[in-house]
Design a protein around this motif. Structure first.
Motif, short mmCIF file in Angstrom:
data_model
loop_
_atom_site.label_atom_id
_atom_site.label_comp_id
_atom_site.label_asym_id
_atom_site.label_seq_id
_atom_site.Cartn_x
_atom_site.Cartn_y
_atom_site.Cartn_z
N LEU A 63 0.85 -1.12 -0.14
CA LEU A 63 -0.15 -0.30 0.01
C LEU A 63 0.77 1.36 -0.04
O LEU A 63 0.62 2.32 -0.75
CB LEU A 63 -0.70 -0.13 1.21
N ALA A 66 2.49 1.91 -3.38
CA ALA A 66 1.50 2.29 -4.41
C ALA A 66 0.78 3.49 -3.95
O ALA A 66 0.58 4.27 -5.17
CB ALA A 66 0.14 1.18 -4.44
N HIS A 67 0.81 3.84 -2.87
CA HIS A 67 -0.10 5.12 -2.65
C HIS A 67 0.41 6.14 -1.81
O HIS A 67 -0.26 7.23 -1.34
CB HIS A 67 -1.62 4.87 -2.21
N PRO A 82 1.22 5.99 3.99
CA PRO A 82 0.21 7.16 3.40
C PRO A 82 -0.26 8.06 4.40
O PRO A 82 -0.45 7.97 5.45
CB PRO A 82 -0.93 6.26 2.81
N GLN A 86 -3.79 10.72 1.60
CA GLN A 86 -3.76 9.65 0.48
C GLN A 86 -4.45 8.41 0.85
O GLN A 86 -5.24 7.96 0.02
CB GLN A 86 -2.12 9.33 0.70
N LEU A 90 -8.22 6.74 -1.24
CA LEU A 90 -8.15 5.37 -1.67
C LEU A 90 -9.46 5.09 -1.55
O LEU A 90 -10.09 4.88 -0.53
CB LEU A 90 -7.25 4.69 -0.58
N PHE A 93 -8.36 -1.63 -2.24
CA PHE A 93 -7.06 -2.02 -2.41
C PHE A 93 -6.84 -3.42 -2.18
O PHE A 93 -7.67 -3.89 -1.24
CB PHE A 93 -5.99 -1.26 -1.44
#
Length: 208
Positions: A63, A66-67, A82, A86, A90, A93
């Motif tokens: 996670l 990716a973010h 995050p 952020q 989301l 996921f």
């Protein structure tokens, strides 16, 4: 337990306590590390809830890659949890159940509202700080205590809700089963500076 806590009074205690002297000699210089903030501690632990720790850590890393924000330090890639913004952006996921995502969103909103301000929580009595953390969705006594110990870093708080820590502490300090009370009052205010939450498992070899 963190670098911003004066440990000089602790350094004098082992000379007067043979149990402490034995433990400190096993892991010289060790001080339990802290999470950078209460906010970062909570998402990290939510990923590990009700799943093996390795799976939780892998999900958290995926996670963050990716973010979140990815840093490069000394050639190593360091994914950072995050930010609240952020997390709120989301929608889903892989391998992250909807209920956990909803609770992560709740933590993100609490952080933006100032309810997870580390300095403010640290200024409270540990019991009051834990009570406020338990007001958050999905945060029970265990995770509230974890944040108080591992993020707020009061050096005199002993974790009492982690069975593995209590069992090892009892073997090392008492030699007769799980620890049921805080160690000797002469250790105050540095009960946690004895590396109970982080290193006592490695001290099993010192048990009677």
């Amino acid at each position: 337990p963190s670098a911003d806590v004066d440990a000089r009074p602790w350094d004098a205690l082992p000379a007067a306590d043979p149990v402490l002297a034995r433990l400190v000699a096993t892991v010289p210089g060790l001080r339990p590390p802290l999470f950078p903030s209460a906010y970062e501690a909570l998402p990290c632990r939510r990923f590990s809830a009700r799943r093996p720790a390795a799976q939780g850590a892998a999900l958290r890393e995926r996670l963050a890659l990716a973010h979140g924000t990815v840093l490069t330090v000394g050639g190593d890639v360091i994914p950072v949890v995050p930010t609240p913004e952020q997390l709120l952006a989301l929608d889903s996921f892989p391998s992250l159940p909807e209920v956990k995502l909803r609770r992560l969103h709740g933590l993100a909103r609490a952080a933006l509202d100032g309810r997870l301000d580390t300095a403010a929580l640290r200024a409270l009595d540990p019991a009051e700080a834990a009570a406020r953390l338990r007001e958050l969705d999905g945060i029970g006594p265990y995770y509230a205590e974890l944040v108080v110990v591992r993020a707020l870093g009061d050096p005199d708080v002993v974790p009492v809700l982690e069975p593995a820590v209590l069992a090892v502490a009892g073997a090392v300090l008492a030699g007769n089963g799980p620890l049921t009370a805080a160690p000797a009052s002469s250790w105050a205010p540095h009960h946690l500076t004895l590396p109970l939450p982080v290193a006592l498992a490695s001290l099993l070899r010192c048990a009677p």
